[in-house]
Motif scaffolding. Structure first.
Motif, PDB file in Angstrom:
ATOM      1  N   ASN A  77       0.877  -1.212   0.022  1.00 29.55           N
ATOM      2  CA  ASN A  77      -0.209  -0.116   0.091  1.00 29.55           C
ATOM      3  C   ASN A  77       0.905   1.225  -0.011  1.00 29.55           C
ATOM      4  OD1 ASN A  77      -2.034  -1.555   0.195  1.00 29.55           O
ATOM      5  ND2 ASN A  77      -2.912  -0.949   2.150  1.00 29.55           N
ATOM      6  N   GLU A  78       1.902   1.080   0.572  1.00 25.93           N
ATOM      7  CA  GLU A  78       2.739   2.436   0.512  1.00 25.93           C
ATOM      8  C   GLU A  78       3.288   2.916  -0.625  1.00 25.93           C
ATOM      9  OE1 GLU A  78       3.632  -0.002   2.723  1.00 25.93           O
ATOM     10  OE2 GLU A  78       2.937   0.787   4.479  1.00 25.93           O
ATOM     11  N   THR A  79       3.872   1.827  -1.531  1.00 18.77           N
ATOM     12  CA  THR A  79       4.074   2.091  -2.882  1.00 18.77           C
ATOM     13  C   THR A  79       2.857   2.483  -3.484  1.00 18.77           C
ATOM     14  OG1 THR A  79       5.888   0.328  -2.902  1.00 18.77           O
ATOM     15  CG2 THR A  79       4.915   0.960  -4.927  1.00 18.77           C
ATOM     16  N   TYR A  80       1.723   1.895  -3.540  1.00 21.46           N
ATOM     17  CA  TYR A  80       0.448   2.442  -4.046  1.00 21.46           C
ATOM     18  C   TYR A  80       0.486   3.856  -4.067  1.00 21.46           C
ATOM     19  CZ  TYR A  80      -4.041   2.003  -5.992  1.00 21.46           C
ATOM     20  OH  TYR A  80      -4.935   1.965  -7.019  1.00 21.46           O
ATOM     21  N   GLU A  81       0.429   4.201  -2.616  1.00 23.49           N
ATOM     22  CA  GLU A  81       0.259   5.666  -2.593  1.00 23.49           C
ATOM     23  C   GLU A  81       1.451   6.382  -3.016  1.00 23.49           C
ATOM     24  OE1 GLU A  81      -0.268   5.937   1.779  1.00 23.49           O
ATOM     25  OE2 GLU A  81      -1.997   4.689   1.763  1.00 23.49           O
ATOM     26  N   GLU A  82       2.603   6.061  -2.928  1.00 20.90           N
ATOM     27  CA  GLU A  82       3.734   6.948  -3.446  1.00 20.90           C
ATOM     28  C   GLU A  82       3.760   7.012  -4.849  1.00 20.90           C
ATOM     29  OE1 GLU A  82       6.534   4.774  -1.477  1.00 20.90           O
ATOM     30  OE2 GLU A  82       6.492   5.828   0.301  1.00 20.90           O
ATOM     31  N   VAL A  83       3.177   5.998  -5.564  1.00 21.40           N
ATOM     32  CA  VAL A  83       3.059   6.161  -6.924  1.00 21.40           C
ATOM     33  C   VAL A  83       2.019   7.021  -7.587  1.00 21.40           C
ATOM     34  CG1 VAL A  83       4.311   4.104  -7.591  1.00 21.40           C
ATOM     35  CG2 VAL A  83       1.917   3.897  -7.425  1.00 21.40           C
ATOM     36  N   SER A  84       0.871   6.975  -6.711  1.00 20.03           N
ATOM     37  CA  SER A  84      -0.344   7.872  -7.195  1.00 20.03           C
ATOM     38  C   SER A  84       0.139   9.406  -6.726  1.00 20.03           C
ATOM     39  CB  SER A  84      -1.218   7.598  -5.951  1.00 20.03           C
ATOM     40  OG  SER A  84      -1.615   6.228  -6.057  1.00 20.03           O
ATOM     41  N   GLU A  85       1.162   9.600  -5.803  1.00 19.37           N
ATOM     42  CA  GLU A  85       1.330  10.859  -5.478  1.00 19.37           C
ATOM     43  C   GLU A  85       2.375  11.432  -6.580  1.00 19.37           C
ATOM     44  OE1 GLU A  85       3.053  11.557  -1.728  1.00 19.37           O
ATOM     45  OE2 GLU A  85       1.421  10.864  -0.769  1.00 19.37           O
ATOM     46  N   LEU A  92       1.679   5.321 -12.544  1.00 13.99           N
ATOM     47  CA  LEU A  92       0.207   5.018 -12.444  1.00 13.99           C
ATOM     48  C   LEU A  92      -0.045   3.658 -12.842  1.00 13.99           C
ATOM     49  CD1 LEU A  92      -1.736   8.493 -13.023  1.00 13.99           C
ATOM     50  CD2 LEU A  92      -0.999   7.207 -10.477  1.00 13.99           C
ATOM     51  N   ASN A  93       0.508   3.181 -13.957  1.00 13.63           N
ATOM     52  CA  ASN A  93       0.402   1.856 -14.634  1.00 13.63           C
ATOM     53  C   ASN A  93       1.068   0.829 -14.263  1.00 13.63           C
ATOM     54  OD1 ASN A  93       2.442   2.117 -16.197  1.00 13.63           O
ATOM     55  ND2 ASN A  93       1.315   2.209 -18.163  1.00 13.63           N
ATOM     56  N   GLY A  94       1.914   1.075 -13.261  1.00 20.73           N
ATOM     57  CA  GLY A  94       2.809  -0.018 -12.664  1.00 20.73           C
ATOM     58  C   GLY A  94       4.232  -0.218 -13.092  1.00 20.73           C
ATOM     59  N   THR A  95       4.633   0.525 -14.166  1.00 25.09           N
ATOM     60  CA  THR A  95       5.548   0.341 -14.967  1.00 25.09           C
ATOM     61  C   THR A  95       6.934   0.651 -13.893  1.00 25.09           C
ATOM     62  OG1 THR A  95       4.772   0.873 -17.097  1.00 25.09           O
ATOM     63  CG2 THR A  95       7.249   0.841 -17.101  1.00 25.09           C
ATOM     64  N   TYR A 124      -4.289  -9.970 -10.451  1.00 22.42           N
ATOM     65  CA  TYR A 124      -3.650  -8.757 -10.181  1.00 22.42           C
ATOM     66  C   TYR A 124      -2.772  -9.272  -9.043  1.00 22.42           C
ATOM     67  CZ  TYR A 124      -6.768  -5.585 -12.889  1.00 22.42           C
ATOM     68  OH  TYR A 124      -7.605  -4.686 -13.948  1.00 22.42           O
ATOM     69  N   ILE A 125      -1.701  -8.483  -9.056  1.00 21.94           N
ATOM     70  CA  ILE A 125      -0.663  -8.448  -7.720  1.00 21.94           C
ATOM     71  C   ILE A 125      -1.538  -7.795  -6.546  1.00 21.94           C
ATOM     72  CG2 ILE A 125       1.461  -7.711  -6.726  1.00 21.94           C
ATOM     73  CD1 ILE A 125       2.507  -7.500  -9.631  1.00 21.94           C
ATOM     74  N   LEU A 126      -1.501  -8.528  -5.596  1.00 23.23           N
ATOM     75  CA  LEU A 126      -2.422  -8.293  -4.431  1.00 23.23           C
ATOM     76  C   LEU A 126      -2.171  -6.543  -3.833  1.00 23.23           C
ATOM     77  CD1 LEU A 126      -4.293  -9.626  -1.924  1.00 23.23           C
ATOM     78  CD2 LEU A 126      -2.359  -9.696  -0.714  1.00 23.23           C
ATOM     79  N   ASP A 127      -3.336  -6.115  -3.697  1.00 19.37           N
ATOM     80  CA  ASP A 127      -3.196  -4.534  -3.354  1.00 19.37           C
ATOM     81  C   ASP A 127      -2.750  -3.857  -4.261  1.00 19.37           C
ATOM     82  OD1 ASP A 127      -4.569  -5.183  -0.781  1.00 19.37           O
ATOM     83  OD2 ASP A 127      -2.609  -5.351   0.337  1.00 19.37           O
ATOM     84  N   THR A 128      -2.628  -4.120  -5.537  1.00 15.79           N
ATOM     85  CA  THR A 128      -2.111  -3.267  -6.738  1.00 15.79           C
ATOM     86  C   THR A 128      -3.076  -3.270  -7.662  1.00 15.79           C
ATOM     87  OG1 THR A 128      -0.901  -4.638  -7.924  1.00 15.79           O
ATOM     88  CG2 THR A 128       0.286  -3.751  -5.927  1.00 15.79           C
TER      89      THR A 128
END
Ligand code: NAG
Ligand code: NAG
Ligand code: NAG
Ligand code: NAG
Ligand code: NAG
Ligand code: NAG
Ligand code: NAG
Ligand code: NAG
Ligand code: NAG
Ligand code: NAG
Ligand code: NAG
Ligand code: NAG
Length: 574
Positions: A77-85, A92-95, A124-128
């Motif tokens: 989730n931390e990564t998810y939030e950071e890439v959103s910022e 955003l697309n995970g690359t 999907y990869i969990l939580d991403t």
């Protein structure tokens, strides 16, 4: 017969090419909001490669794998939030996240746990929001790029499957939405899938004919793997059965765990160079049934501990034997810098679960390195070009490996030493690799080659070296028991034939990657695996080959050997 002497004129050109390539690589790796991964130095690459090469005869279940739990270190989730910022297309697309995974593979990790879940009829990869098919493409890309004798390695892919019930269908009750995780087995998965299908059949007549099969296909992991991954890289359950002369119609799932532990895995050499496999996939959960898992081993093949080990660290010959009879010993836990090496010396493959995110993931590097390089001292094996030194008649050939043991802190490391030095030799028991002794006399390393009989070690022992961490630990314990504060000992490892290509002593051993270098296809094998270092390494190897042609090995030997006998007759001190 290949001869490379006629290529001498291009050597200047090749130096230029090397420099240009290195520049290009340096230039293209510096424009992201993330910390850049440290480069793997040429010495580190040589260390990793020499460890791999001396383990050619070890079955792959006994190899050390430094691994990560990808959910803990990256896909969280931390990564998810950071890439959103950060908010760019590639974040955003995970690359960006997947590129960091690729960098970790380049750093040399040997295993990883991936958690996946089904959302919107897709894995999907969990939580991403990263699809598993993109992950598989990234992985395949790495395997393609590293698929040469120079860089090939074995990967252990551990899969955890989380099954969500229907999540986007209005007709589904609250009860169906309950997220089912972790403990579902394949009976339940089958239930979920058929139930989902039947709900759609009754709920939406029009959607049915489109969705009935796409849905099952999308969630069919076998199909997913086949469509997004080169399956030739995978060592399959059927391969294991075949290698053990078992009936192919036997299901690996039906073999009890006591029986699976008696199956014999291929050696590293066979796996990489004969079968051309690269990866073993195992499911840690038990969702997949046989028809869904022709590429995936059940978790019964593994010995996986979490947090605390259920195996004790061996201290005597009996315990060493017992622990080495257990296959795939893994320990999933948070590790610190010193702990990771201690656990590896006890025979475990660590799986790192420390918390990181995309912003600080590069800080995992020291931990990974500490685990991967278990033999050589830091910054060893230092580069050498013996030809230059030998040419000067200076009695120096920094092409032999010595084990330096310091009893005050129990540390034992290998480092490069002059083959003309006289040292006590390490002797390994022929029948039990965990029993050691030392030679009575000190010898020059070269003397060992002069004498075809292995007369340096007592009966039933041969001049050798520890080839696993467990063996290294048993040797450490033996040396400690001798009550001498420090040792500098010869181990049977040298790079005399081709500088910087480290092989176990036998003259018949050829450097396995020098041929591809000398075949002049070296530009095409310049894969960007740890790009800069690879460029430099190939340059170093290539240039040292220009000086010491591999097919001149024997001549080179004769020269070296003659020189020794001469010097011994003349009584030159060493
Ligand atoms: C590997 O095993 C083969 C066959 O068992 C043997 O001939 C060879 O010497 C071994 N190599 C090493 C480095 O131990
Ligand atoms: C991550 O976020 C999701 C949704 O916000 C949540 O369900 C999940 O529990 C979180 N996972 C962790 C490890 O915090
Ligand atoms: C993400 O976006 C980049 C840039 O548009 C594109 O090259 C890449 O293929 C995309 N990746 C995925 C997984 O969709
Ligand atoms: C679900 O998948 C379909 C096609 O596979 C796609 O069009 C749709 O946008 C996805 N929905 C979500 C919420 O991701
Ligand atoms: C698998 O599912 C069956 C039937 O629902 C259940 O009895 C069994 O306990 C489950 N096994 C595990 C390991 O969850
Ligand atoms: C899955 O469900 C189908 C249809 O209900 C059934 O025929 C099949 O036996 C099930 N498979 C397993 C492994 O339970
Ligand atoms: C969906 O199911 C129907 C009847 O069960 C079948 O005729 C059809 O071929 C299936 N759709 C696909 C794409 O296979
Ligand atoms: C999954 O896909 C494989 C390969 O495409 C196929 O052979 C198999 O029958 C499929 N399994 C199911 C349950 O659809
Ligand atoms: C692991 O070991 C430590 C100390 O040895 C103990 O405190 C802890 O409870 C153990 N954890 C588990 C999960 O067994
Ligand atoms: C890395 O970042 C994560 C989340 O932001 C944090 O929990 C973790 O402690 C950090 N790790 C290190 C080594 O700084
Ligand atoms: C060497 O091993 C053989 C066979 O195991 C044994 O008979 C012999 O006694 C051993 N020699 C020594 C010196 O231990
Ligand atoms: C790679 O190594 C294997 C085994 O050591 C050898 O048989 C093969 O010829 C090598 N391939 C190249 C291209 O050097």
């Amino acid at each position: 017969m290949l001869s490379i002497r006629h290529k001498r004129p291009i050597s200047f050109l090749s130096v230029i090419i090397c420099i240009i390539l290195a520049r290009l690589c340096l230039g293209s790796s510096s424009s992201s909001p993330y910390e850049t991964w440290p480069e793997v130095s040429v010495e580190e690459q040589n260390a990793i490669r020499s460890e791999r090469d001396i383990q050619n005869n070890i079955t792959i279940d006994q190899l050390p794998y430094v691994g990560v739990n990808l959910q803990s270190v990256l896909f969280n989730n931390e990564t998810y939030e950071e890439v959103s910022e950060i908010d760019t297309t590639t974040s955003l697309n995970g690359t960006d996240t997947l590129n960091n995974f690729a960098s970790m593979l380049n750093q040399g990790i040997g295993s990883f746990i991936l958690d996946i879940e089904n959302k919107n009829h897709t894995w999907y990869i969990l939580d991403t929001n990263i699809q598993v098919k993109d992950f598989l493409s990234t992985l395949e890309n790495f395997l393609d790029q590293s698929n040469s004798n120079l860089s090939a390695n074995v990967l252990l892919f551990l899969l955890r499957i989380h099954v969500n019930s229907l999540d986007d269908d209005d007709s589904v009750t609250e009860n169906d939405r309950t997220i089912i995780r972790d403990t579902l087995n394949h009976t339940t998965l089958n239930y979920t899938m058929t139930r989902q299908l039947s709900l759609e059949l009754s709920g939406n007549e029009r959607a049915k004919s489109v969705s009935n099969n796409t849905q099952l296909t999308n969630l069919n992991l076998t199909a997913l793997i086949e469509q997004n991954f080169n399956t030739n890289y995978i060592y399959k359950p059927s391969n294991l059965l075949e290698d053990n002369n078992l009936n192919l119609s036997t299901s690996i799932l039906n073999i009890s765990s006591s029986a699976t532990s008696s199956l014999e895995w291929p050696t590293l050499e066979k796996f990489l160079y004969t079968k051309h496999n690269r990866i073993v996939i195992t499911e840690l959960t038990s969702m997949l049934n046989d028809s869904l898992s022709s590429y995936v081993f059940p978790n019964t093949i593994l010995h996986l501990d979490r947090y605390n080990s259920t195996l004790t660290c061996p201290t005597n010959a009996e315990e060493f034997k017992n622990i080495s009879s257990i296959q795939w010993r893994l320990l999933e836990a948070p590790f610190d810098y010193n702990g990771i090496q201690q656990y590896m010396r006890c025979g475990f493959s660590p799986i790192i679960t420390n918390r990181f995110s995309i912003l600080n993931i590069t800080e995992i590097t020291p931990l990974i390195n500490r685990g991967i390089i278990w033999s050589w001292k830091k910054n060893e094996p230092r580069l050498s070009n013996s030809r230059l030194l030998m040419g000067k008649d200076s009695m120096q050939a920094y092409n032999c490996a010595m084990l330096k043991f310091t009893s005050s802190n129990g540390s034992a490391y290998w480092q490069v030493d002059n083959c003309y030095s006289t040292r006590t030799m390490v002797c390994k028991n022929k029948f039990d690799p965990f029993i050691w002794t030392l030679s009575k006399e000190k010898h020059k390393y070269f003397t060992y080659y002069n004498d075809n009989d292995d007369v340096f070690c007592p009966d039933n022992y041969t001049f050798s070296l520890p080839i696993t961490q467990l063996e290294q630990r048993s040797l450490d314990l033996y040396l400690e028991s001798l009550d001498t504060p420090n040792f500098n000992l010869w181990i049977n490892l040298n790079s005399i034939a081709v500088s910087n290509c480290w092989l176990i002593g036998d003259r018949s051993y050829m450097c396995p990657y020098s041929r591809s270098v000398s075949k002049r296809n070296f530009v095409s094998m310049l894969v960007p695996v740890v790009i800069i270092a690879a460029v430099l390494l190939v340059c170093v190897l290539y240039l040292s080959l220009l000086n010491v042609p591999i097919h001149d090995n024997r001549k080179n030997w004769r020269r070296v050997v003659n020189k020794i006998s001469k010097s011994e007759m003349e009584g030159v001190p060493s």
